[in-house]
Scaffold this motif. Structure first.
Motif, mmCIF file in Angstrom:
data_model
loop_
_atom_site.group_PDB
_atom_site.id
_atom_site.type_symbol
_atom_site.label_atom_id
_atom_site.label_comp_id
_atom_site.label_asym_id
_atom_site.label_seq_id
_atom_site.Cartn_x
_atom_site.Cartn_y
_atom_site.Cartn_z
ATOM 1 N N GLN A 163 0.825 -1.210 0.000
ATOM 2 C CA GLN A 163 0.000 0.000 0.000
ATOM 3 C C GLN A 163 0.860 1.261 0.000
ATOM 4 O O GLN A 163 0.519 2.267 -0.637
ATOM 5 C CB GLN A 163 -0.934 -0.010 1.210
ATOM 6 C CG GLN A 163 -2.020 -1.069 1.114
ATOM 7 C CD GLN A 163 -2.908 -1.119 2.343
ATOM 8 O OE1 GLN A 163 -3.259 -0.094 2.904
ATOM 9 N NE2 GLN A 163 -3.272 -2.327 2.754
ATOM 10 N N ARG A 185 -10.386 -3.520 1.631
ATOM 11 C CA ARG A 185 -11.679 -2.897 1.888
ATOM 12 C C ARG A 185 -11.935 -1.809 0.843
ATOM 13 O O ARG A 185 -11.003 -1.168 0.353
ATOM 14 C CB ARG A 185 -11.741 -2.300 3.291
ATOM 15 C CG ARG A 185 -11.622 -3.335 4.398
ATOM 16 C CD ARG A 185 -12.129 -2.774 5.721
ATOM 17 N NE ARG A 185 -11.545 -1.475 6.046
ATOM 18 C CZ ARG A 185 -10.395 -1.309 6.687
ATOM 19 N NH1 ARG A 185 -9.687 -2.382 7.060
ATOM 20 N NH2 ARG A 185 -9.934 -0.100 6.964
ATOM 21 N N GLU A 186 -13.190 -1.582 0.558
ATOM 22 C CA GLU A 186 -13.566 -0.669 -0.523
ATOM 23 C C GLU A 186 -12.989 0.734 -0.321
ATOM 24 O O GLU A 186 -12.509 1.366 -1.269
ATOM 25 C CB GLU A 186 -15.084 -0.597 -0.622
ATOM 26 C CG GLU A 186 -15.587 0.181 -1.828
ATOM 27 C CD GLU A 186 -17.096 0.129 -1.960
ATOM 28 O OE1 GLU A 186 -17.658 1.013 -2.634
ATOM 29 O OE2 GLU A 186 -17.718 -0.792 -1.376
ATOM 30 N N GLU A 187 -12.981 1.210 0.944
ATOM 31 C CA GLU A 187 -12.499 2.568 1.179
ATOM 32 C C GLU A 187 -10.982 2.680 0.961
ATOM 33 O O GLU A 187 -10.491 3.703 0.474
ATOM 34 C CB GLU A 187 -12.867 3.050 2.592
ATOM 35 C CG GLU A 187 -12.294 2.242 3.726
ATOM 36 C CD GLU A 187 -13.206 1.097 4.178
ATOM 37 O OE1 GLU A 187 -13.099 0.679 5.342
ATOM 38 O OE2 GLU A 187 -14.024 0.636 3.346
ATOM 39 N N ILE A 188 -10.236 1.612 1.304
ATOM 40 C CA ILE A 188 -8.785 1.635 1.078
ATOM 41 C C ILE A 188 -8.494 1.561 -0.413
ATOM 42 O O ILE A 188 -7.651 2.285 -0.943
ATOM 43 C CB ILE A 188 -8.098 0.486 1.829
ATOM 44 C CG1 ILE A 188 -8.299 0.626 3.339
ATOM 45 C CG2 ILE A 188 -6.604 0.437 1.496
ATOM 46 C CD1 ILE A 188 -7.727 -0.512 4.143
ATOM 47 N N GLU A 189 -9.225 0.692 -1.088
ATOM 48 C CA GLU A 189 -9.053 0.555 -2.537
ATOM 49 C C GLU A 189 -9.340 1.880 -3.240
ATOM 50 O O GLU A 189 -8.628 2.288 -4.168
ATOM 51 C CB GLU A 189 -9.993 -0.540 -3.050
ATOM 52 C CG GLU A 189 -9.590 -1.157 -4.365
ATOM 53 C CD GLU A 189 -10.453 -2.341 -4.729
ATOM 54 O OE1 GLU A 189 -11.573 -2.101 -5.243
ATOM 55 O OE2 GLU A 189 -10.036 -3.489 -4.496
ATOM 56 N N GLY A 190 -10.377 2.578 -2.764
ATOM 57 C CA GLY A 190 -10.727 3.868 -3.350
ATOM 58 C C GLY A 190 -9.665 4.923 -3.087
ATOM 59 O O GLY A 190 -9.321 5.714 -3.975
ATOM 60 N N GLU A 191 -9.131 4.929 -1.862
ATOM 61 C CA GLU A 191 -8.084 5.897 -1.510
ATOM 62 C C GLU A 191 -6.851 5.715 -2.389
ATOM 63 O O GLU A 191 -6.224 6.678 -2.834
ATOM 64 C CB GLU A 191 -7.703 5.742 -0.036
ATOM 65 C CG GLU A 191 -6.566 6.634 0.423
ATOM 66 C CD GLU A 191 -5.785 6.054 1.595
ATOM 67 O OE1 GLU A 191 -4.620 6.466 1.775
ATOM 68 O OE2 GLU A 191 -6.315 5.176 2.296
ATOM 69 N N GLU A 193 -6.859 4.322 -5.316
ATOM 70 C CA GLU A 193 -7.251 4.260 -6.731
ATOM 71 C C GLU A 193 -6.668 3.005 -7.374
ATOM 72 O O GLU A 193 -6.070 3.065 -8.461
ATOM 73 C CB GLU A 193 -6.802 5.522 -7.466
ATOM 74 C CG GLU A 193 -7.392 6.811 -6.907
ATOM 75 C CD GLU A 193 -6.938 8.034 -7.685
ATOM 76 O OE1 GLU A 193 -7.211 8.097 -8.904
ATOM 77 O OE2 GLU A 193 -6.289 8.911 -7.079
#
Length: 328
Positions: A163, A185-191, A193
Motif C-alpha cells: 500500500q 476494503r472498498e475505502e482503502i481501494e478507493g483511496e 485508486e
C-alpha cells in the motif's frame, strides 16, 4: 531481592544505541564482529540463552530448535520476516517467537520506487558511462529510458508495504493494480485508486511494471515461475524488495538475457548471497545488496521493537509482536 536478569544473545552487530540499551536491561552477549554465526555457534547460543535475537541471516530450523536448551524461551527476531525460523517447531517446544513489523514500511517502499525509476530510466548504465570516463556528451538518442507516469504498476502483495508503494506510485502518475490473498476494503481501494485482480495471470500479462511485495511462504515460493514470467509483456520490468524465493531466478535470468523481459530491479535473491553469475552480467538489471530497509532510523526502530518484546516477556506478558504459525 532483585530479579535475575535475562540472558540474551544477539547474533549480529546492531546499531550502537540498540546494543547499549540491551546491555542496560539484560545480561547480553554481543557480537565482536559482524559475520553471521556458524550453525555450531547458533546452537551453542540457543543452549545458553533465555532469549535469542537473530536476523534473517540465521537459519533456525527444527533440528536447531530441538537441540536448544531448556532455558531458551523467546526468539526475538530482529526483522519482520520470519521465514528463516521454524515457528511451528518453536511453539511445540514452548519457545515464543516475535518480530518487528511495520517499522520498515516506508523505507522499503522508497527503495521499491527507486528501483522502478533506476530500471526504467537506465540509471546504472548512465553511471557506468560516467565512471568509465568515456562520456562523449549529451546526445538526443543516448540511453533512452521510459517515462513512469501513465504506466500500469501491478503490485503482488498489498499489505503495509504494498500500500505504501501504491501511494508513492500514484504520486508519480502510475496506474495502480494489485493481486492479494484478500481484496482490500472498498475505502482503502478507493483511496489508493487501485484495481484488484483476482487472477494473478491476468494482471501480470497487462502490467508495465510488476512489484513483488508479498512474504515468502510455501504458497508464494516461485509464484513468479517461468510460465508466469512468460506472461509479462516484452517491454515490462519487474522489481523485488520482498523475498527472493518468490521469483524463479534462473527463469528470470534467461528471459532477461533473451529480451523477453525488458529489465529487473532486485534487492533480494532466491539463494541469498549466491546470485546467478549470468544475472550479474546483464546491463538491464539493477542489483542491490538487500538494502531496502537500510536506514539508520529504521534499524533503531527495529531494535526498539525487539527491546519491547523482550521486556514485555520478562515482565510475564505476551510479547506484543508474537508470531504464531496461523499467521504465516
Amino acid at each position: 531481592m532483585s530479579k535475575k536478569r535475562l540472558s540474551v544473545v544477539v547474533t549480529r552487530r546492531l546499531p550502537e544505541a540498540v546494543e547499549t540499551r540491551l546491555s542496560e536491561l539484560f545480561d547480553v552477549t554481543l557480537r565482536e564482529d559482524d559475520r553471521p554465526m556458524t550453525r555450531e555457534e547458533l546452537g551453542a547460543a540457543m543452549r545458553q540463552a533465555d532469549v535469542l535475537v537473530p536476523t534473517i541471516t540465521d537459519e533456525i530450523d527444527a533440528p536447531l530448535i530441538t537441540q536448544a536448551g531448556e532455558r531458551l524461551k523467546l526468539i526475538a527476531n530482529y526483522g519482520a520476516g520470519v521465514d528463516h525460523i521454524d515457528v511451528a517447531t518453536a511453539r511445540q517446544r514452548g519457545v515464543l517467537v516475535s518480530n518487528t513489523p511495520g517499522v520498515l514500511t516506508d523505507d522499503t517502499a522508497d527503495m521499491t520506487m527507486a528501483l522502478i525509476l533506476a530500471v526504467t530510466r537506465r540509471m546504472p548504465e548512465g553511471m557506468a558511462v560516467m565512471q568509465s570516463g568515456n562520456w562523449d556528451g549529451w546526445a538526443p538518442t543516448a540511453l533512452l529510458g521510459g517515462r513512469v507516469g501513465g504506466r500500469r504498476l501491478g503490485i503482488l502483495g498489498m499489505g503495509r508495504i504494498g500500500q505504501a508503494v501504491a501511494r508513492r506510485a500514484r504520486a508519480f502518475g502510475m496506474q495502480v493494480h494489485y493481486h492479494n490473498r484478500k481484496r482490500l476494503r472498498e475505502e482503502i481501494e478507493g483511496e489508493l485508486e487501485a484495481t484488484y485482480w483476482e487472477s494473478l495471470d491476468q494482471m501480470v500479462s497487462r502490467m508495465d511494471v510488476i512489484s513483488i511485495n508479498c512474504p515468502h511462504t510455501p504458497s508464494t515460493f516461485h509464484l513468479m515461475n517461468a510460465r508466469r514470467l512468460g506472461l509479462m509483456k516484452p517491454d515490462a520490468v519487474i522489481v523485488n524488495t520482498s523475498r527472493g524465493e518468490v521469483i524463479d531466478e534462473n527463469a528470470l535470468t534467461r528471459m532477461l538475457r533473451s529480451g523477453d523481459i525488458k529489465g529487473a530491479g532486485l534487492d533480494v535473491y532466491e539463494h541469498g548471497r549466491e546470485i546467478n553469475p549470468r544475472l550479474r552480467e546483464l546491463k538491464n538489471v539493477v542489483l542491490l545488496p538487500h538494502m531496502g530497509s537500510a536506514t539508520l532510523e529504521g534499524r533503531i526502530e527495529m531494535g526498539e521493537k525487539v527491546l519491547i518484546n523482550i521486556k514485555t516477556f520478562d515482565d510475564g506478558h505476551r510479547p506484543p509482536d508474537q508470531v504464531v504459525p496461523s499467521m504465516l
